[in-house]
Design an enzyme around this catalytic site. Sequence first.
Site, short mmCIF file in Angstrom:
data_model
loop_
_atom_site.label_atom_id
_atom_site.label_comp_id
_atom_site.label_asym_id
_atom_site.label_seq_id
_atom_site.Cartn_x
_atom_site.Cartn_y
_atom_site.Cartn_z
N ASP A 1 26.02 2.62 15.17
CA ASP A 1 25.68 2.14 14.10
C ASP A 1 25.27 0.44 13.96
OD1 ASP A 1 25.52 4.44 12.94
OD2 ASP A 1 27.05 3.93 11.32
N ASP B 1 -16.00 -16.33 -9.09
CA ASP B 1 -15.86 -15.76 -7.92
C ASP B 1 -15.15 -14.44 -7.96
OD1 ASP B 1 -16.49 -15.80 -5.12
OD2 ASP B 1 -14.40 -15.99 -4.82
N GLY C 1 -16.64 -10.97 -2.46
CA GLY C 1 -17.64 -10.67 -3.52
C GLY C 1 -19.13 -10.68 -2.72
N LEU C 2 -19.28 -11.75 -1.72
CA LEU C 2 -20.49 -11.85 -1.14
C LEU C 2 -20.70 -10.90 0.15
CD1 LEU C 2 -23.24 -13.36 -0.52
CD2 LEU C 2 -22.04 -14.73 0.99
S1 SF4 Z 1 23.20 8.89 9.91
FE1 SF4 Z 1 24.80 7.20 9.14
S2 SF4 Z 1 26.46 7.30 10.55
FE2 SF4 Z 1 24.66 8.35 11.78
S3 SF4 Z 1 23.64 6.66 12.80
FE3 SF4 Z 1 22.58 6.95 10.79
S4 SF4 Z 1 23.58 5.36 9.86
FE4 SF4 Z 1 25.18 5.71 11.46
#
Ligand code: SF4
Length: 522
Positions: free
Chosen positions: A36, A274, A409-410
């Site tokens: 994570d 413009d 535009g042009l």
């Molecule tokens: S689902 Fe949630 S816990 Fe699992 S890797 Fe993704 S963020 Fe982390």
Amino acid sequence: MKLSVWTYEGPPHVGAMRVATGMTGLHYVLHAPQGDTYADLLFTMIERRDHRPPVTYTTFQARDLGADTADLFTAAAKAAYARFKPQAMIVGASCTAELIQDDPGGLAAAMDIPVPVIPLELPSYQRKENFGADETFFQITRALARPCDRTARPSVNLIGPTALGFRHRDDITELTGLLMDMGVAVNVCAPMGACPADITRLGAAHANVLMYPETGEAACRWMERELGQPFTKTVPIGVGATRDFVAELAGLLGMPAHLDESRLRLPWYSRSVDSTYLTGKRVFIFGDGTHVAAAARIARDEMGFDVAGVGCYNREMARPIRALAKDYGVEALISDDYLEVEERIESLAPEMILGTQMERHIGKRLGIPCAVISAPVHVQDFPARYSPQMGIEGANVIFDTWVHPLVMGLEEHLLHMFREDFEFHDAAGASHHGGKAVARSAEGDAAADGGSMPPEAAPAAEGPDTGTDVLVWLAEAERELKKIPFFVRGKARRNTESFAAQKGLREISVDTLYEAKAHYAR
Ligand code: SF4
């Protein structure tokens, strides 16, 4: 279960990380599996912060699940306090840790950590990143803010900016200058830049400026109730909104409204000749609710665009966006499914998209210019240069950003006039769109037939005859269709085909083309 390839928001603990990383003197202990820590990269790479987020992960592994994962959490929290000595801590669980139910809040409360420890309950399977940020900041405010004497001079708190927020860094600078011009001081800006000690003195401000409802509204409502501080409801993005904001705040503080407009260029730029070609350009707007609402007002009232559709991915803002859509006479799209967004864009065939990083991809695929107005964004939207969205300079930045992807535009005129030219042919698109500037070829011609869409996305005109109900474009009608500028040709083709289908026609002639045009013009 839901099949997802792209998600507009991360899980709620990423929102909590955005609050912790924006603040100083606060540490987040996150019960989470190994891996994570990927979320660190959002801050160190996308936002390019020069230090790691103040987050300690327990990073449990499969083999830990047989033992006591609660011990892992306790050890991590102790180590984090000993190492970082924060003024306060927040503790919580990520999605996987939520399932093993170790109760980080209860464990931390039993540990005698000598600073406030604030438990977070973030339902990972129901809510998302913005909710996570809003709830985390609300819990921190509720735990630490106390009533205190108001400052002698008029002052406000800036509420809602976080780490990883779209242009939050420069919006703070712009608003601080605007308030200074009014004679109003900033008491505390939070979460971004604040430490827990600053949170304790939030109550000294006379009012709160709610910069981003997505990440600060719960705290503002609590402060209104508990500390008697009113908060602003207008988000100052755009010229009209900035003027309204100044008037609203002046009303709350009982002082005269004052806005220095000497640096404001958007109104004149969009009135100057413009910009005439911008008038009536059909735009589709998608992103977080706050930025979408602001963009819709700018698009219609300040740039002269025609708002063809609006929508947001955060359902917390579904109600205001539905009301706004009604005002603009369009249908709101409330969805976090990018395939639905893509489908809506394809069916509306706008000339421009104002959206997020996802819509940039969709725009690329469909050959529709896109400007980014809202998170989620990639690294290029954390620019080195000053680029606010709010206030006077924000309006100037917005004008340049939105106009830039459009064919000038042009050029538009040349592309139309010289569609047989080797350089200014339809498939080349705008000259500054490097990837699109292909030499004219048989394939290029095919793309040109379908308007600005790539060949595979173009409606099959003379495609394989797959059934009896295939519409055939007669050669002369095809030639007539090519006289329509390429950026609206796709829509003209689709309208004509649905008109012909309604009438039960098998062939499309020049007359059908003009009848369809008259029909849709009514
Ligand atoms: S689902 Fe949630 S816990 Fe699992 S890797 Fe993704 S963020 Fe982390």
